[in-house]
Design an enzyme around this catalytic site. Structure first.
Site, PDB file in Angstrom:
ATOM      1  N   SER A  44       0.808  -1.223   0.000  1.00 17.88           N
ATOM      2  CA  SER A  44       0.000   0.000   0.000  1.00 17.88           C
ATOM      3  C   SER A  44       0.838   1.269   0.000  1.00 17.88           C
ATOM      4  O   SER A  44       0.340   2.327  -0.367  1.00 17.88           O
ATOM      5  CB  SER A  44      -0.961   0.033   1.192  1.00 17.88           C
ATOM      6  OG  SER A  44      -0.267   0.300   2.387  1.00 17.88           O
ATOM      7  N   LYS A  80       0.940   4.683   7.378  1.00 13.55           N
ATOM      8  CA  LYS A  80       0.137   5.479   6.449  1.00 13.55           C
ATOM      9  C   LYS A  80       0.396   6.964   6.664  1.00 13.55           C
ATOM     10  O   LYS A  80       0.930   7.388   7.685  1.00 13.55           O
ATOM     11  CB  LYS A  80      -1.371   5.224   6.682  1.00 13.55           C
ATOM     12  CG  LYS A  80      -1.848   3.820   6.410  1.00 13.55           C
ATOM     13  CD  LYS A  80      -1.941   3.529   4.941  1.00 13.55           C
ATOM     14  CE  LYS A  80      -2.555   2.184   4.651  1.00 13.55           C
ATOM     15  NZ  LYS A  80      -1.686   1.052   4.888  1.00 13.55           N
TER      16      LYS A  80
END
Length: 124
Positions: A44, A80
């Site tokens: 990701s 993230k």
């Protein structure tokens, strides 16, 4: 510090349960100030971080808007970009194939920022 402990894996995709067993130690590049390292798992955060990279984390409880952090939501840790909003926190990936993760503040979820990503080590 010249080396930091590698304390487990961090999800770069679907969050995985935390694992703080020290696997070894990573030598820091000159001038990098980090407290621990986590091994990336998933894709990701491509192209910034690749599966298998060691992400160097400086332990701190807050990060600025958009910075990349190791963050836990209800015991699941992920790497993230962090964006705080008035009613919650949004985590976004670098890889556009991954949807943002949103945690409303009033949902009773435990949110912990472990620290800021300050670099990485990549071994081929």
């Amino acid at each position: 510090k010249s080396a930091v402990p590698i304390v487990g894996e961090i999800a770069c995709g679907t969050p995985i349960l935390e694992d703080e067993n020290i696997e070894g130690y990573a030598d820091l590049p000159k001038g990098v100030h980090a407290d621990f390292a986590l091994r990336c798992k998933g894709d990701s955060m491509i192209p910034t971080f690749l599966d298998g990279d060691l992400v160097l984390i400086r332990q701190q409880p807050e990060v600025e808007q958009g910075q990349i952090a190791a963050i836990s939501i209800d015991g699941e840790t992920t790497l993230k970009h962090v964006y705080r909003h008035s009613n919650g926190i949004m985590l976004t990936a670098d890889n556009a194939a991954f949807a943002p993760i949103y945690a409303p503040l009033n949902a009773g979820k435990e949110i912990i920022i472990y620290g800021l990503a300050v670099g990485y080590l990549r071994y081929f």
